[in-house]
Scaffold this motif. Structure first.
Motif, short mmCIF file in Angstrom:
data_model
loop_
_atom_site.label_atom_id
_atom_site.label_comp_id
_atom_site.label_asym_id
_atom_site.label_seq_id
_atom_site.Cartn_x
_atom_site.Cartn_y
_atom_site.Cartn_z
N LEU A 74 5.02 -1.09 2.93
CA LEU A 74 4.01 -1.34 3.97
C LEU A 74 2.71 -1.77 3.32
N SER A 90 5.48 11.34 6.40
CA SER A 90 5.84 10.44 7.50
C SER A 90 5.27 10.98 8.81
N HIS A 93 4.71 6.74 8.86
CA HIS A 93 3.76 5.89 8.16
C HIS A 93 3.13 4.86 9.08
N PRO A 151 9.74 3.43 8.29
CA PRO A 151 8.38 3.96 8.30
C PRO A 151 8.18 5.18 9.19
N ALA A 198 0.82 -1.22 0.00
CA ALA A 198 0.00 0.00 0.00
C ALA A 198 0.85 1.26 0.00
N ARG A 199 2.08 1.15 0.48
CA ARG A 199 2.91 2.34 0.53
C ARG A 199 4.38 1.92 0.42
N ILE A 200 5.11 2.61 -0.44
CA ILE A 200 6.53 2.32 -0.61
C ILE A 200 7.30 3.47 0.02
N VAL A 201 8.19 3.13 0.94
CA VAL A 201 8.88 4.17 1.70
C VAL A 201 10.38 4.03 1.49
N VAL A 257 -2.31 -0.78 -5.16
CA VAL A 257 -2.50 0.66 -5.30
C VAL A 257 -1.64 1.33 -4.24
N MET A 312 10.49 7.91 9.66
CA MET A 312 11.02 9.15 9.08
C MET A 312 11.21 9.08 7.58
N GLY A 313 10.95 7.91 6.97
CA GLY A 313 11.21 7.75 5.55
C GLY A 313 10.21 8.48 4.67
N PHE A 314 10.54 8.57 3.39
CA PHE A 314 9.69 9.29 2.44
C PHE A 314 8.88 8.29 1.62
N ALA A 315 7.55 8.46 1.60
CA ALA A 315 6.73 7.64 0.72
C ALA A 315 6.84 8.21 -0.68
N PHE A 316 6.97 7.34 -1.64
CA PHE A 316 7.11 7.82 -3.02
C PHE A 316 6.52 6.80 -3.97
N ALA A 317 6.37 7.21 -5.21
CA ALA A 317 5.76 6.31 -6.19
C ALA A 317 6.62 6.17 -7.44
N ASN A 318 7.67 6.98 -7.54
CA ASN A 318 8.52 6.93 -8.73
C ASN A 318 9.66 5.95 -8.49
N HIS A 357 -0.21 4.51 -2.16
CA HIS A 357 -0.51 5.87 -1.72
C HIS A 357 0.75 6.56 -1.25
#
Lengths: 454, 330
Positions: free
Chosen positions: A369, B24, B26, A346, A339-342, B18, A348-354, B20
């Motif tokens: 995550l 942070s 998370h 989890p 659901a989320r790539i960091v 999907v 302090m990390g940055f969630a991103f999609a690229n 999102h």
């Protein structure tokens, strides 16, 4: 150096903090694996704190592993070195997980590559001798560290030579090596301590020699007893001490580590240097040992690819500049539950999609995550329960700062010491009303900086 | 939030995840919610409710039912008027209802409870913007209103009904008896709660059990009851030293009246008490101090309500005074 018995300092800790689930089980027992050479790497010119580096190669140049491709752009900066052999491509722009658009130097793999066990032995394996470290010239050590492009591998990526260059006004008496790894999920530091403890100790001895520090302490949380054991063996007879600290987030933050081990308070807005301390991550220490003892620049690092959203979590020795996509693919890809790539952990990390973005020197891992991990209720009103006050490791009042930031009351945020916040996320983690406290405080800090510019 | 569907090396036909993106941290402590804190308060109140039902029988059943139903109805009504979603699921109206009922005398007429409830939710809370925005403890706002509007129902005589079949209600409250006649209630009766008084205040034991549960769960901050008790012990002790002959000892002060009920369940309302540990202790000291002042020198034998409301009004000031020193600050 005093060849005293290796001492163990026990159960140090810092006030406040939280206990998120540790979730190290995904990757802690998986030995470091070497990633096959990717077809291409991309090296961002700015992947450290300070000035961007300046390219010294141009498109179509042929580079070998370890060749310098850009030089430091000032004292607080770091050069880059080719992590693979190949051909330089035209400079491009990439968006990193922290949302910064940066110039990158791409290199296309070409020719013979150092791979597999040979690469592991070159970076972390093989013999690490402590002999002669106490005779080395301090200046030469910091010069080598600077030339090899070493920055803090714990995440902040501060150029390492800056911390250890001798400074008579603010002498360093203690070197702290940070093996806490308090972020949930991540295990690269743990694996480095287990698989290359002598490299860590050698690096610690080298920087202590460079800075002229008398005391060297490696801090490890008490959820990593095996790491403590191997480090103790590796440190026997060197005078390096091991501090076993309580497992609590954010023990790995440098100010909290200094408080826990040395009972010294780093001044608000100051640096560890202000209290005579320099702190480096265990991975950085190993990179320093490789640079000084083997003459090799920083080209590779250990990253964890972990979390319930990854098919086969692993610890990988990867070239800096490899894309996140390749790391994820090498670990079997994403589960449908992802659901989320960091980038990082989890908290302090940055969630991103690229996923095409490259990893940098400061990337400690990728945590994927699932919806179950990140489920978050809708924000409700603050009931002033004070849990954030109990959680804040800096002793701040997060809810007051956050709500003042939301109201754009810059004076009030400053009265509550907004700039003391280092965004560890404890308050947001604990908040029963699910208020995005850290995010509000980040905006508040930006408001403060903007108001100071006026 | 941006959404992106991934076409990675997943199996053909398998659902693609999907992804999102969000700032942070998370992870969140999912066990801790406002609802859970309020539920804890309800659980903590159970021993007190049980004791009230045991001692006051139907009086307690009636008063609890009236106040709970009225508070929930008031919450629903005011939420509707404000065009908000029904907030009953956070349990805060339930908590207000129970605390309000427990702070009233059993024999008080039905309309007292109803009016108190609507004032508590409406003027105590909704007017300020709902949960978290109120500066006074809603239940005490409601009680203060009926105390003034229906003075006789809540005066000492309002507690008494000599013809009642319930024993406790036939007696005057212990604090009042002491004030009028100097007769001292036995400590054990005060401790276990077999005396007359507001429904929830009589049993020190029940308050301690529920209160300690709340403090262990951190759903109430221990600093507040600690402050209240400290102030009561110090001031009660001084009173004892001044008047050695009085049988009303420090322990009578602690176990008598609604001091403990107030310390654990009323003063600890998070919205209307300070944020920092030091502020909470100061707040507790203030509540305890005012309770003792009112007990010793005023016509009102039980001063918890006024003490809490007074200190509520000082909360913003206490917050300002007690900004903690951050790590590393001068």
């Amino acid at each position: 150096m005093a060849a005293t018995q290796t001492q163990t300092l026990k159960n140090g800790t810092f006030p406040h903090g939280v206990h998120p689930p540790e979730h190290k089980e995904f990757s802690e027992d998986i030995p470091i694996e070497v990633v096959p050479t990717p077809s291409k790497v991309m090296l961002p010119l700015l992947q450290h704190v300070g000035a961007p580096s300046v390219p010294v190669v141009k498109a179509k140049d042929v580079v070998a592993l370890g060749d310098m491709i850009s030089k430091g752009g000032g004292f607080v900066s770091a050069p880059l070195h080719a992590p693979i052999a190949g051909k330089v491509l035209k400079t491009a722009v990439s968006t990193l997980p922290n949302a910064r658009h940066v110039q990158v130097i791409p290199i296309k793999a070409d020719g013979e590559q150092l791979e597999g066990q040979a690469l592991f032995d070159d970076v972390l394996g093989g013999e690490w001798s402590y002999e002669g470290i106490d005779q080395r010239d301090p200046q030469e050590i910091t010069d080598t560290i600077a030339a090899c492009g070493i920055v803090g591998l714990g995440g902040a990526a501060f150029p390492t030579h800056v911390k250890y260059t001798r400074n008579d006004e603010k002498p360093v008496d203690t070197v702290l090596i940070n093996g806490c790894e308090c972020e949930p999920f991540l295990t690269p530091d743990y694996r480095v301590m287990l698989e290359a403890p002598r490299a860590v100790v050698a690096g610690a001895l080298l920087v202590a020699r460079a800075a002229g520090a008398e005391t060297i302490i490696i801090g490890v949380e008490n959820n990593k007893p095996r790491a403590v054991e191997v480090l103790k063996q590796a440190a026997a007879g060197t005078g390096v001490q091991i501090a076993v600290l309580k497992t609590k987030y954010p023990q790995g933050s440098e100010k909290q580590l200094i408080t826990a081990v040395l009972k010294r308070e780093t001044p608000l807005g100051g640096l560890p240097l202000d209290v005579g301390v320099a702190v480096s991550n265990v991975g950085t220490a190993a990179a320093i040992a490789r640079a000084v003892l083997r003459g090799k620049p920083l080209t590779h690092r250990v990253v964890s690819v972990t979390g319930a959203g990854i098919r086969e979590p692993k610890n990988l020795l990867a070239p800096i500049g490899i894309s996140y996509q390749e790391l994820v693919d090498f670990c079997g890809g994403l589960n449908a539950s992802a659901a989320r790539i960091v980038s990082g952990g989890p908290m302090m990390g940055f969630a991103f999609a690229n996923l095409d973005a490259p990893i940098t020197k400061g990337t400690s891992g990728v945590t994927v995550l699932t919806a179950k991990d990140v489920r978050k209720a809708e924000e409700t009103a603050c009931i002033r329960c004070g849990r954030c006050v109990d959680a804040c490791p800096m002793g701040l009042v997060p809810t007051k700062i956050a709500l003042a930031s939301r109201a754009q009351d810059v004076d009030l945020t400053q009265r509550y010491h907004i700039m003391g916040c280092f965004e560890c996320g404890c308050c947001t983690y604990i908040c029963p009303a699910s208020i995005p406290l850290v995010q509000l405080i980040r905006t508040g800090k930006a408001q403060v900086i903007a108001s100071q510019r006026k | 939030m941006t959404e992106k569907t991934f076409d990675t090396v997943s199996d053909p036909g398998m659902e693609t995840p999907v992804i999102h993106v969000s700032p942070s941290p998370h992870l969140a402590d999912q066990a801790l919610t406002t609802q859970r804190i309020m539920l804890d308060v309800v659980i903590g109140l159970l021993p007190v409710v049980g004791m009230a039902l045991y001692v006051f029988r139907l009086y307690a059943v009636k008063q609890l039912a009236i106040c709970i139903v009225s508070c929930l109805a008031a919450e629903a009504l005011f939420a509707r008027m404000r065009g908000r979603a029904l907030p009953l699921k956070d349990f805060s109206a339930l908590v207000t209802g129970i605390i309000l009922a427990l702070s009233l005398p059993g024999p008080a007429p039905w309309y007292v409870g109803v009016i108190a409830s609507f004032v508590a939710i409406g003027i105590g809370k909704a007017i300020f913007g709902g949960i978290g925005m109120n500066i006074f403890n809603p239940a005490m706002v409601g009680r203060a209103f009926v105390m003034i509007a229906f003075a006789s129902a809540l005066a000492a005589s309002g507690y008494q009904d000599v013809n009642s079949s319930v024993d406790a209600v036939t007696q005057a409250t212990p604090l009042d008896t002491f004030k009028q006649t100097g007769a001292v209630a036995p400590l054990s009766a005060l401790f276990f709660g077999l005396t007359n008084g507001s429904l929830g205040e009589t049993s020190a034991l029940a308050c301690l059990i529920g209160g300690i549960y709340l403090c262990i769960r951190r759903s109430a901050s221990w600093e507040i009851p600690a402050g209240v008790i400290t102030a009561a012990v110090v001031l009660g002790g001084i009173t004892n030293l001044v008047d050695m002959d009085s049988g009303w000892t420090v322990l009578h002060h602690l176990f008598g009246g609604s001091l403990l009920f107030g310390a654990f369940f009323i003063a600890t309302d998070p919205c209307s008490s300070p944020l920092t540990p030091r502020g909470k202790f100061i707040f507790g000291l203030g509540v305890g101090g005012f309770v003792m002042l009112l007990r010793l020198f005023s016509g009102y034998p039980a001063g918890v309500m006024f003490a809490v409301l007074l200190m509520n009004s000082l909360t913003p000031l206490i917050n300002r005074w007690t900004i903690p020193r951050p790590l590393g600050a001068q």
